[in-house]
Motif scaffolding. Structure first.
Motif, PDB file in Angstrom:
ATOM      1  N   LEU A   6       0.622  -0.899  -0.137  1.00  0.00           N
ATOM      2  CA  LEU A   6       0.178   0.157   0.000  1.00  0.00           C
ATOM      3  C   LEU A   6       0.904   1.306  -0.122  1.00  0.00           C
ATOM      4  O   LEU A   6       0.628   2.353  -0.808  1.00  0.00           O
ATOM      5  N   VAL A   7       2.025   1.210   0.935  1.00  0.00           N
ATOM      6  CA  VAL A   7       2.809   2.550   0.802  1.00  0.00           C
ATOM      7  C   VAL A   7       3.418   2.483  -0.500  1.00  0.00           C
ATOM      8  O   VAL A   7       3.637   3.669  -1.199  1.00  0.00           O
ATOM      9  N   THR A   8       3.766   1.495  -1.257  1.00  0.00           N
ATOM     10  CA  THR A   8       4.379   1.400  -2.575  1.00  0.00           C
ATOM     11  C   THR A   8       3.475   2.130  -3.576  1.00  0.00           C
ATOM     12  O   THR A   8       3.868   2.970  -4.302  1.00  0.00           O
ATOM     13  N   MET A   9       2.330   1.876  -3.570  1.00  0.00           N
ATOM     14  CA  MET A   9       1.071   2.458  -4.503  1.00  0.00           C
ATOM     15  C   MET A   9       1.264   3.736  -3.998  1.00  0.00           C
ATOM     16  O   MET A   9       0.907   4.650  -5.325  1.00  0.00           O
ATOM     17  N   LEU A  10       1.157   4.193  -2.811  1.00  0.00           N
ATOM     18  CA  LEU A  10       1.085   5.744  -2.522  1.00  0.00           C
ATOM     19  C   LEU A  10       2.303   6.343  -2.962  1.00  0.00           C
ATOM     20  O   LEU A  10       2.011   7.520  -3.883  1.00  0.00           O
ATOM     21  N   ALA A  11       3.291   5.850  -2.785  1.00  0.00           N
ATOM     22  CA  ALA A  11       4.492   6.544  -3.369  1.00  0.00           C
ATOM     23  C   ALA A  11       4.902   6.557  -4.760  1.00  0.00           C
ATOM     24  O   ALA A  11       5.252   7.512  -5.302  1.00  0.00           O
ATOM     25  N   LYS A  12       4.279   5.494  -5.504  1.00  0.00           N
ATOM     26  CA  LYS A  12       4.493   5.401  -6.980  1.00  0.00           C
ATOM     27  C   LYS A  12       3.872   6.933  -7.606  1.00  0.00           C
ATOM     28  O   LYS A  12       4.614   7.513  -8.400  1.00  0.00           O
ATOM     29  N   ASN A  13       2.738   7.142  -7.234  1.00  0.00           N
ATOM     30  CA  ASN A  13       1.824   8.229  -7.684  1.00  0.00           C
ATOM     31  C   ASN A  13       2.735   9.522  -7.524  1.00  0.00           C
ATOM     32  O   ASN A  13       2.841  10.374  -8.364  1.00  0.00           O
ATOM     33  N   ILE A  14       3.119   9.610  -6.068  1.00  0.00           N
ATOM     34  CA  ILE A  14       3.959  10.953  -5.997  1.00  0.00           C
ATOM     35  C   ILE A  14       5.294  10.999  -6.527  1.00  0.00           C
ATOM     36  O   ILE A  14       5.539  11.981  -6.875  1.00  0.00           O
ATOM     37  N   ILE A  15       5.846   9.889  -6.750  1.00  0.00           N
ATOM     38  CA  ILE A  15       7.228  10.063  -7.421  1.00  0.00           C
ATOM     39  C   ILE A  15       6.944  10.279  -8.880  1.00  0.00           C
ATOM     40  O   ILE A  15       7.632  11.142  -9.459  1.00  0.00           O
ATOM     41  N   PHE A  16       6.034   9.438  -9.601  1.00  0.00           N
ATOM     42  CA  PHE A  16       5.591   9.993 -11.055  1.00  0.00           C
ATOM     43  C   PHE A  16       5.502  11.570 -11.027  1.00  0.00           C
ATOM     44  O   PHE A  16       6.090  12.217 -12.028  1.00  0.00           O
ATOM     45  N   ASN A  17       4.551  11.726 -10.436  1.00  0.00           N
ATOM     46  CA  ASN A  17       3.904  13.309 -10.416  1.00  0.00           C
ATOM     47  C   ASN A  17       5.203  14.511 -10.166  1.00  0.00           C
ATOM     48  O   ASN A  17       5.170  15.406 -10.925  1.00  0.00           O
ATOM     49  N   THR A  18       5.925  14.019  -9.094  1.00  0.00           N
ATOM     50  CA  THR A  18       7.012  14.921  -8.736  1.00  0.00           C
ATOM     51  C   THR A  18       8.006  14.966  -9.678  1.00  0.00           C
ATOM     52  O   THR A  18       8.478  15.935 -10.368  1.00  0.00           O
ATOM     53  N   TYR A  19       8.603  13.781 -10.481  1.00  0.00           N
ATOM     54  CA  TYR A  19       9.452  13.605 -11.510  1.00  0.00           C
ATOM     55  C   TYR A  19       8.638  14.592 -12.574  1.00  0.00           C
ATOM     56  O   TYR A  19       9.400  15.448 -13.371  1.00  0.00           O
ATOM     57  N   ARG A  20       7.606  14.244 -13.157  1.00  0.00           N
ATOM     58  CA  ARG A  20       7.011  15.031 -14.312  1.00  0.00           C
ATOM     59  C   ARG A  20       6.835  16.350 -14.300  1.00  0.00           C
ATOM     60  O   ARG A  20       7.112  17.194 -15.265  1.00  0.00           O
ATOM     61  N   ASP A  21       6.604  17.019 -12.836  1.00  0.00           N
ATOM     62  CA  ASP A  21       6.460  18.543 -12.716  1.00  0.00           C
ATOM     63  C   ASP A  21       7.694  19.140 -12.501  1.00  0.00           C
ATOM     64  O   ASP A  21       7.762  20.198 -12.363  1.00  0.00           O
ATOM     65  N   ASN A  22       8.910  18.428 -12.525  1.00  0.00           N
ATOM     66  CA  ASN A  22      10.047  19.079 -12.119  1.00  0.00           C
ATOM     67  C   ASN A  22      11.322  18.392 -13.191  1.00  0.00           C
ATOM     68  O   ASN A  22      12.383  18.426 -12.819  1.00  0.00           O
ATOM     69  N   LEU A  23      10.794  18.405 -14.496  1.00  0.00           N
ATOM     70  CA  LEU A  23      11.671  18.042 -15.668  1.00  0.00           C
ATOM     71  C   LEU A  23      12.918  18.839 -15.790  1.00  0.00           C
ATOM     72  O   LEU A  23      14.097  18.499 -15.942  1.00  0.00           O
ATOM     73  N   ASP A  24      12.890  20.158 -15.606  1.00  0.00           N
ATOM     74  CA  ASP A  24      13.830  21.173 -15.678  1.00  0.00           C
ATOM     75  C   ASP A  24      14.862  21.268 -14.419  1.00  0.00           C
ATOM     76  O   ASP A  24      15.696  22.145 -14.082  1.00  0.00           O
ATOM     77  N   SER A  25      14.388  20.479 -13.444  1.00  0.00           N
ATOM     78  CA  SER A  25      15.021  20.756 -12.028  1.00  0.00           C
ATOM     79  C   SER A  25      16.416  19.870 -12.097  1.00  0.00           C
ATOM     80  O   SER A  25      16.185  18.789 -12.572  1.00  0.00           O
ATOM     81  N   GLN A  26      17.187  20.014 -11.174  1.00  0.00           N
ATOM     82  CA  GLN A  26      18.376  19.115 -11.000  1.00  0.00           C
ATOM     83  C   GLN A  26      17.464  17.675 -10.641  1.00  0.00           C
ATOM     84  O   GLN A  26      16.780  17.617  -9.509  1.00  0.00           O
ATOM     85  N   LEU A  27      18.180  16.582 -10.774  1.00  0.00           N
ATOM     86  CA  LEU A  27      17.546  15.381 -10.421  1.00  0.00           C
ATOM     87  C   LEU A  27      17.750  15.208  -8.665  1.00  0.00           C
ATOM     88  O   LEU A  27      16.729  14.718  -8.105  1.00  0.00           O
ATOM     89  N   SER A  28      18.778  15.653  -8.195  1.00  0.00           N
ATOM     90  CA  SER A  28      18.901  15.639  -6.896  1.00  0.00           C
ATOM     91  C   SER A  28      17.890  16.429  -5.938  1.00  0.00           C
ATOM     92  O   SER A  28      17.235  15.846  -5.088  1.00  0.00           O
ATOM     93  N   ASP A  29      17.493  17.617  -6.728  1.00  0.00           N
ATOM     94  CA  ASP A  29      16.252  18.548  -6.159  1.00  0.00           C
ATOM     95  C   ASP A  29      15.083  17.883  -6.233  1.00  0.00           C
ATOM     96  O   ASP A  29      14.090  17.794  -5.276  1.00  0.00           O
ATOM     97  N   VAL A  30      14.696  17.002  -7.494  1.00  0.00           N
ATOM     98  CA  VAL A  30      13.606  16.238  -7.646  1.00  0.00           C
ATOM     99  C   VAL A  30      13.574  15.108  -6.421  1.00  0.00           C
ATOM    100  O   VAL A  30      12.473  14.937  -5.884  1.00  0.00           O
ATOM    101  N   MET A  31      14.484  14.384  -6.240  1.00  0.00           N
ATOM    102  CA  MET A  31      14.436  13.525  -5.182  1.00  0.00           C
ATOM    103  C   MET A  31      14.266  14.051  -3.851  1.00  0.00           C
ATOM    104  O   MET A  31      13.379  13.415  -3.097  1.00  0.00           O
ATOM    105  N   ILE A  32      14.773  15.485  -3.582  1.00  0.00           N
ATOM    106  CA  ILE A  32      14.570  15.800  -2.380  1.00  0.00           C
ATOM    107  C   ILE A  32      12.925  16.035  -1.982  1.00  0.00           C
ATOM    108  O   ILE A  32      12.281  15.895  -1.019  1.00  0.00           O
TER     109      ILE A  32
END
Length: 177
Positions: free
Chosen positions: A100-126
C-alpha cells in the motif's frame, strides 16, 4: 454414570464449538485469499508490464513479488514517446502494508518527476522525499531508491544522471568504446 454423561455432554459442546470456530476460520481464510488476489491484481496493474525500445534504450522487466504484493517499486517516465527516466525503489517491510505504501509512493514519485523535468535530479529526489513524508504521515515504512534521468547533453545522446537514495551502488557496463 453421571460423570460419564456430563463428560459426553461437555465433549459434544466443545466439539460443536470447535467446528463452528473452524468454519469461521475457513471463511476468513477464503476472504483473506480473495483480498490478497485483489491486492496483487491492483498492484500489478499499477506497474508497466512491457516497455518497448524508446530512443535507443532497451528495457526488460521481470517482477515477481514473494508474497503476492510487494514493497518493490519500479516505473518508467515516458513523455512524448521518449524515455525520460526510470525509478527503482523499495519500501521497508513486506506484505500488504508495504504494498500500500508502494502504491502511494508511486504516484507521488511519478507526479513529482513529471512536474520537475527542468530541475536538478537531486532536487527532484528531495521533493519526492518531502512529498512522501507528508503523505504517509505516521506510517513507519521508509523508502530507499534510485532514479535515473536520460539526457541529451550538448548534442550527445545517451547521457544519464543518477541519484541514489540508500540503494547499493549500481553496476555500470559499457558496450563498445
Amino acid at each position: 454414570e453421571f460423570l460419564s454423561e456430563k463428560l459426553e455432554i461437555e465433549v459434544n459442546q466443545r466439539t460443536k464449538a470447535l467446528a463452528e470456530a473452524n468454519s469461521r476460520l475457513e471463511t476468513e481464510h477464503a476472504q483473506n485469499v480473495r483480498d490478497m488476489d485483489l491486492a496483487t491484481h491492483v498492484q500489478r496493474s499499477f506497474y508497466p508490464q512491457e516497455v518497448s525500445v524508446k530512443n535507443g534504450w532497451e528495457i526488460a522487466i521481470y517482477f515477481k513479488p514473494l508474497s503476492g504484493v510487494s514493497g518493490d517499486l519500479y516505473d518508467f517516465y515516458v513523455f512524448n514517446d521518449k524515455l525520460s527516466g526510470l525509478g527503482l525503489f523499495d519500501v521497508s517491510g513486506h506484505g500488504i502494508a508495504a504494498g500500500l505504501v508502494t502504491m502511494l509512493a508511486k504516484n507521488i514519485i511519478f507526479n513529482t518527476y513529471r512536474d520537475n523535468l527542468d530541475s536538478q535530479l537531486s532536487d527532484v529526489m528531495i521533493k519526492i522525499n518531502d512529498n512522501i513524508i507528508r503523505a504517509k504521515g505516521s506510517i513507519e515504512n521508509y523508502l530507499t531508491g534510485a532514479m535515473i534521468r536520460m539526457n541529451d547533453i550538448a548534442g550527445q545522446e545517451g547521457m544519464i544522471e543518477l541519484v541514489n537514495a540508500g540503494n547499493p551502488p549500481p553496476l555500470l557496463h559499457r558496450i563498445g568504446t
